[in-house]
Design a protein around this motif. Structure first.
Motif, PDB file in Angstrom:
ATOM      1  N   ASP A  74      30.657 -44.973 -70.235  1.00 57.77           N
ATOM      2  CA  ASP A  74      28.753 -45.287 -70.681  1.00 57.77           C
ATOM      3  C   ASP A  74      29.856 -44.688 -72.303  1.00 57.77           C
ATOM      4  O   ASP A  74      29.201 -44.237 -73.134  1.00 57.77           O
ATOM      5  CB  ASP A  74      27.733 -43.888 -70.992  1.00 57.77           C
ATOM      6  CG  ASP A  74      26.685 -44.857 -71.234  1.00 57.77           C
ATOM      7  OD1 ASP A  74      26.812 -46.128 -71.626  1.00 57.77           O
ATOM      8  OD2 ASP A  74      25.317 -44.190 -71.088  1.00 57.77           O
ATOM      9  N   GLN A  75      30.051 -46.250 -72.796  1.00 58.37           N
ATOM     10  CA  GLN A  75      30.328 -47.141 -74.676  1.00 58.37           C
ATOM     11  C   GLN A  75      28.421 -46.946 -75.280  1.00 58.37           C
ATOM     12  O   GLN A  75      28.985 -46.951 -76.160  1.00 58.37           O
ATOM     13  CB  GLN A  75      30.921 -47.937 -75.138  1.00 58.37           C
ATOM     14  CG  GLN A  75      32.342 -48.148 -74.137  1.00 58.37           C
ATOM     15  CD  GLN A  75      33.089 -46.941 -74.587  1.00 58.37           C
ATOM     16  OE1 GLN A  75      33.168 -46.662 -75.300  1.00 58.37           O
ATOM     17  NE2 GLN A  75      33.837 -45.685 -73.875  1.00 58.37           N
ATOM     18  N   SER A  76      27.540 -46.193 -74.758  1.00 57.41           N
ATOM     19  CA  SER A  76      26.562 -46.499 -75.262  1.00 57.41           C
ATOM     20  C   SER A  76      25.869 -44.965 -76.359  1.00 57.41           C
ATOM     21  O   SER A  76      24.754 -45.071 -77.217  1.00 57.41           O
ATOM     22  CB  SER A  76      25.308 -47.056 -74.589  1.00 57.41           C
ATOM     23  OG  SER A  76      24.674 -46.506 -73.936  1.00 57.41           O
ATOM     24  N   VAL A  77      26.339 -44.345 -75.309  1.00 57.48           N
ATOM     25  CA  VAL A  77      26.449 -43.262 -75.831  1.00 57.48           C
ATOM     26  C   VAL A  77      27.381 -42.019 -77.131  1.00 57.48           C
ATOM     27  O   VAL A  77      28.336 -42.394 -77.079  1.00 57.48           O
ATOM     28  CB  VAL A  77      26.450 -41.963 -74.831  1.00 57.48           C
ATOM     29  CG1 VAL A  77      26.039 -40.622 -74.850  1.00 57.48           C
ATOM     30  CG2 VAL A  77      25.571 -42.238 -73.929  1.00 57.48           C
ATOM     31  N   SER A  78      27.243 -42.109 -77.743  1.00 53.58           N
ATOM     32  CA  SER A  78      27.940 -41.185 -78.872  1.00 53.58           C
ATOM     33  C   SER A  78      28.515 -40.193 -78.475  1.00 53.58           C
ATOM     34  O   SER A  78      28.824 -39.782 -77.587  1.00 53.58           O
ATOM     35  CB  SER A  78      26.694 -41.199 -80.401  1.00 53.58           C
ATOM     36  OG  SER A  78      26.907 -39.265 -79.736  1.00 53.58           O
ATOM     37  N   VAL A  79      30.196 -40.290 -79.122  1.00 56.55           N
ATOM     38  CA  VAL A  79      31.100 -38.793 -78.892  1.00 56.55           C
ATOM     39  C   VAL A  79      30.146 -37.658 -79.048  1.00 56.55           C
ATOM     40  O   VAL A  79      30.092 -36.691 -78.245  1.00 56.55           O
ATOM     41  CB  VAL A  79      32.139 -38.931 -79.841  1.00 56.55           C
ATOM     42  CG1 VAL A  79      32.758 -38.033 -79.277  1.00 56.55           C
ATOM     43  CG2 VAL A  79      32.353 -40.539 -79.703  1.00 56.55           C
ATOM     44  N   GLU A  80      29.643 -37.150 -80.010  1.00 52.42           N
ATOM     45  CA  GLU A  80      28.375 -36.131 -80.065  1.00 52.42           C
ATOM     46  C   GLU A  80      27.098 -35.790 -78.667  1.00 52.42           C
ATOM     47  O   GLU A  80      27.648 -35.038 -78.717  1.00 52.42           O
ATOM     48  CB  GLU A  80      27.829 -36.140 -81.486  1.00 52.42           C
ATOM     49  CG  GLU A  80      28.400 -36.041 -82.683  1.00 52.42           C
ATOM     50  CD  GLU A  80      29.120 -37.627 -82.993  1.00 52.42           C
ATOM     51  OE1 GLU A  80      28.514 -38.283 -82.520  1.00 52.42           O
ATOM     52  OE2 GLU A  80      30.576 -37.924 -83.102  1.00 52.42           O
ATOM     53  N   LYS A  81      26.962 -36.800 -78.401  1.00 52.01           N
ATOM     54  CA  LYS A  81      25.908 -36.971 -77.711  1.00 52.01           C
ATOM     55  C   LYS A  81      26.687 -36.445 -76.785  1.00 52.01           C
ATOM     56  O   LYS A  81      26.632 -35.120 -75.636  1.00 52.01           O
ATOM     57  CB  LYS A  81      24.627 -37.737 -77.312  1.00 52.01           C
ATOM     58  CG  LYS A  81      24.383 -38.049 -75.997  1.00 52.01           C
ATOM     59  CD  LYS A  81      22.905 -37.325 -76.364  1.00 52.01           C
ATOM     60  CE  LYS A  81      21.613 -37.390 -75.534  1.00 52.01           C
ATOM     61  NZ  LYS A  81      20.995 -36.742 -75.206  1.00 52.01           N
ATOM     62  N   ARG A  82      28.330 -37.250 -75.850  1.00 51.95           N
ATOM     63  CA  ARG A  82      28.079 -37.418 -74.372  1.00 51.95           C
ATOM     64  C   ARG A  82      29.012 -35.846 -74.821  1.00 51.95           C
ATOM     65  O   ARG A  82      29.198 -34.939 -73.800  1.00 51.95           O
ATOM     66  CB  ARG A  82      29.639 -38.008 -74.995  1.00 51.95           C
ATOM     67  CG  ARG A  82      30.467 -38.015 -72.766  1.00 51.95           C
ATOM     68  CD  ARG A  82      31.213 -39.336 -73.231  1.00 51.95           C
ATOM     69  NE  ARG A  82      30.275 -40.562 -73.860  1.00 51.95           N
ATOM     70  CZ  ARG A  82      31.320 -41.356 -74.153  1.00 51.95           C
ATOM     71  NH1 ARG A  82      32.662 -41.569 -74.301  1.00 51.95           N
ATOM     72  NH2 ARG A  82      30.541 -43.019 -74.254  1.00 51.95           N
TER      73      ARG A  82
END
Length: 147
Positions: A74-82
């Protein structure tokens, strides 16, 4: 919630039902519910119910794997959030694994107990057959002596 697993399956395939993270969380929550239901089934010796729950978990496992792939891609999720979600999911997975291991231990104990009972029953059956043979031979010789 145990009965909702098919609903979750259809939710999982629908992008309007929520983000990949939400769907994965719902599916893992359903896994927890099924695992706790398995615990109850094991304690109550409901083997048919346990088998049905296991079948549901097999379907759910595939859905979780698909949802995990969608979450990771899911590219809509930021790296930090992921990253934070991955950590939280690891903790949840560890909790679920602990529940699974407890069920496995309880089931192994139940199987050991059933095996001991089976061995005792088999021993009793063998003893009864020997006694029956002894009585059978004694009855014939008793009646033969008076004929």
């Amino acid at each position: 919630m145990v009965g909702n697993w098919l609903t979750l399956a259809s939710m999982q395939s629908s992008s309007s039902s929520g983000s990949a993270t939400e769907i994965l969380n719902r599916l893992l929550g359903e896994w927890r519910t099924l695992t706790l239901a398995e615990t109850t089934a094991i304690h109550s010796s409901d083997w048919e119910g346990l088998e049905k729950l296991h079948g549901r978990k097999l379907v759910l496992q595939r859905l979780i794997e698909d949802s995990e792939t969608k979450f990771l891609n899911d590219q809509s999720v930021s790296v930090e959030k992921r990253s934070s979600e991955k950590q939280r999911l690891r903790q949840l997975a560890a909790e679920l694994l602990t529940l699974e291991e407890k069920n496995r231990a309880i089931l192994a104990e139940q199987m050991s107990h059933a095996d001991k009972q089976l061995k005792l029953s088999n021993k009793a059956i063998r003893s009864l057959r020997h006694v029956q043979q002894a009585y059978g031979a004694a009855d014939r010789s008793f009646w033969q002596a008076y004929s």
